[in-house]
Write an enzyme that holds these catalytic residues in place. Structure first.
Site, mmCIF file in Angstrom:
data_model
loop_
_atom_site.group_PDB
_atom_site.id
_atom_site.type_symbol
_atom_site.label_atom_id
_atom_site.label_comp_id
_atom_site.label_asym_id
_atom_site.label_seq_id
_atom_site.Cartn_x
_atom_site.Cartn_y
_atom_site.Cartn_z
ATOM 1 N N LYS A 104 -12.756 6.415 17.065
ATOM 2 C CA LYS A 104 -13.290 5.464 18.097
ATOM 3 C C LYS A 104 -11.949 4.704 18.685
ATOM 4 O O LYS A 104 -10.771 4.804 18.163
ATOM 5 C CB LYS A 104 -13.915 4.205 17.295
ATOM 6 N N SER B 62 -21.048 -1.086 19.385
ATOM 7 C CA SER B 62 -20.221 -0.687 20.030
ATOM 8 C C SER B 62 -19.629 0.909 20.064
ATOM 9 O O SER B 62 -18.948 1.333 20.648
ATOM 10 C CB SER B 62 -19.102 -1.555 20.431
ATOM 11 N N SER C 110 -21.683 -2.852 14.900
ATOM 12 C CA SER C 110 -21.080 -1.597 15.611
ATOM 13 C C SER C 110 -21.119 -0.314 15.074
ATOM 14 O O SER C 110 -20.753 0.539 15.974
ATOM 15 C CB SER C 110 -19.828 -2.342 16.516
#
Lengths: 489, 97
Positions: free
Chosen positions: A79, A154, A178
């Site tokens: 990420k 997210s 997330s």
């Protein structure tokens, strides 16, 4: 067999056995990226040369017997809020459009040391603030199961990359759901560890008291193997916890006999989609048939978790994001008059709407005259929520419920009403407030063909119970099918 | 209780948050923040008398270590990210006359 059909652990075993090489694996992933990225946009950065170089070096070490671990040679996506030395790290924000870190986050260092190969950095909601990956400054990510839908957020890029076969596993971060929510929307496994289990060193902070890094994987075995590697005590993170019980793969046992599982009635009420409810209760039934003792109970305080969470997260975000001022790194506005004007213009041009909204709310709840009424009140409610979980875990080994009230919404449906989007986090955020571990496992599909996730929550430091129950469930093959049979195109 | 966010409050929050908002953004921010605060006011329904605010879920103490340098001089690498750099220093606008 197509290389991409291997799980991460299977791939590494195949490399060690000489059936394929780490370079073959990287090339297969890069070819898949070439074929799918124009539709999915899971990555902000793909670093081909670096990945191929790393694969060649890892392959050599595997052949020499220097790397023997269960993830050696496996391509991983990270990420884009985890710092990677020499590789662009944007947090999907314009304000970090040119930021190349001088160090690597501890979780990623642990993976590299074990021979995993970094393919690139995945798209996310800007600074991890969002539930759809639509607030990224680098375009939306689309759900591989149906590209008219969001992948969740997210960590939407990480979940989509795993689901689409654009990597073998990924790292995400979870501040209010997330990891678990995008895992649910994309039909993959996602785990948020107990707070303090994975070092946050090098993770660009959003809500420091809530953030945890965790794995997104094709199956539960990979999940346990990745968690075992990234969990470490780190003196560079003052909230890092020293744990002795990080042999998570030892919990890959197909047995839930006698395990006590509670389903909060508060998680099954208004707002929960009927198909999601049905799939989650069917999964509970499966565990019951396997010998678990399942019953419903009242967790209480569930509706207070969202207002408490958004107060605390926004407060911490407003403080954490003060550092982005256009002085030492990142974007700086082109014209300004004096220092303060430069700060203000840089930040106003560099941050997107959702980030500004949360920074402003956070600044307000921390401001003199409102601090007690909002911020301190939220911290007291947090203590009450933690107590409610303590009471529940005095009776149950695990709490079971949905991950999200619905399956993945269509692109463009969520951002127009932020409050409504926040309500979608109702089943995931209290876990972060209480610092607990939670896992999302695929448990079916709705009539639109979109994956449904089953969430299980354990008491602090009880990840092994999560892994054991999730593994037992997965063994019954009632998930939503592997990506290759559903998404080959 | 409906929260009405005034122009003054938005100006003040803009100063705290170091954000410069357009008129349109200010109007939107007033609406968004008012709505969020109305929602957060739900917390007032709970009696929290006698409850200690919990900033951390585990009883962690501050962690101390000896003040010893463990990394080398990384100024060159660090400055490579600087928007403005001169003579091994960050360039910033003039801050005082």
């Amino acid at each position: 067999m197509d290389i991409l059909e291997y799980s991460a652990v299977e791939l590494s075993a195949a490399i060690r056995e000489g059936k394929v090489t780490a370079t073959d694996a990287v090339e297969a992933v890069l070819a898949r990226i070439d074929a799918r990225e124009k539709d999915i946009n899971a990555y902000v950065t793909v670093d081909r040369e670096q990945a191929l170089r790393a694969a060649a070096s890892v392959q050599e070490k595997i052949e020499k017997g220097e790397l023997t671990g269960p993830l050696a040679g496996v391509p991983v996506a990270v990420k884009d809020n985890m710092c990677t030395e020499g590789m662009l790290t944007t947090c999907s924000s314009k304000i970090l459009e040119n930021f190349v870190p001088t160090f690597t986050s501890e979780a990623v260092v642990n993976l590299e040391r074990a021979g995993a190969v970094i393919i690139g950095k995945t798209n996310m909601d800007e600074f991890a603030m969002g539930s759809t990956t639509e607030t990224s400054a680098y375009g939306v990510t689309r759900n591989p199961w149906n590209t008219a839908h969001v992948p969740g957020g997210s960590s939407g890029g990480s979940a989509a990359a795993v689901a689409a076969g654009e990597c073998f596993f990924a790292l995400g971060s979870d501040t209010g759901g997330s990891i678990r929510q995008p895992a649910s929307f994309c039909g993959v496994v996602g785990l948020k560890p107990t707070y303090g289990t994975v070092s946050r060193y090098g993770l660009i902070a959003y809500g420091s008291s809530l953030d945890q890094i965790g794995p997104l994987t094709k199956n539960v075995t990979d999940c346990a193997a990745v968690l075992e590697l990234i969990a470490s005590h780190d003196t560079k993170d003052s909230t890092s916890v020293r744990r002795e019980d990080t042999d998570f793969t030892s919990a890959l046992v197909d047995d839930v006999r006698g395990m006590k599982i509670g389903i909060p009635r508060d998680y099954l009420g208004d707002g929960l989609d009927a198909e999601v409810k049905e799939a989650v209760l069917a999964a509970a039934k499966v565990l019951e048939e396997k010998g678990a003792v399942v019953e419903e109970f009242d967790l209480s305080l569930v509706e207070y978790a969202i207002p408490a969470y958004y107060t605390i997260a926004a407060a911490e975000a407003s403080s954490n994001l003060e550092r982005f001022d256009g002085v030492k790194y990142g974007y700086r506005t082109s014209s300004y008059e004096g220092l303060h004007n430069m700060y203000k213009k840089t930040r106003s041009e560099g941050f997107g709407a959702e980030v500004k909204r949360r920074i402003m709310l956070g600044s307000f709840v921390l401001s003199s005259g409102y601090y007690d009424a909002y911020y301190l009140k939220a911290l007291k409610v947090k203590a009450m929520i933690k107590k409610a979980f303590d009471d529940a875990f005095a009776r149950y080994d695990l709490i079971l419920g949905p991950v999200a009230p619905t399956t993945a919404p269509r692109l463009g449906e969520s951002l127009s009403d932020p409050l409504k989007m926040y309500l979608g986090d109702i089943y995931t955020i209290s876990v972060n407030l209480a610092g607990l571990p939670g896992i999302s496992v695929p448990c079916g599909k709705d009539t639109k063909g979109l994956p449904i996730g089953l969430q299980m929550i354990a008491d602090s430091f009880q990840e092994k119970k999560l892994i054991q129950a999730a593994y037992t469930y997965e063994k019954t093959k009632r998930g939503c099918g592997k990506w290759q049979s559903n998404m080959r195109q | 209780m409906a929260n009405v966010i005034t122009d003054e409050t938005i100006e003040y929050v803009g100063i705290l948050a170091k954000l410069e908002l357009s008129d349109e953004e200010k109007e939107q921010a007033k609406k968004d923040m008012g709505r969020m605060l109305d929602y957060i006011d739900k917390l007032a329904e709970l009696d929290t008398a006698g409850i200690e605010p919990m900033s951390h879920v585990f009883p962690v103490q501050n962690v101390f270590r000896e003040d010893v340098v463990t990394n080398g001089d990384e100024s060159e690498k660090t400055l490579r990210n600087a928007p403005g750099e001169k003579d091994n220093m960050f360039v910033v606008p003039k801050t005082f006359e």
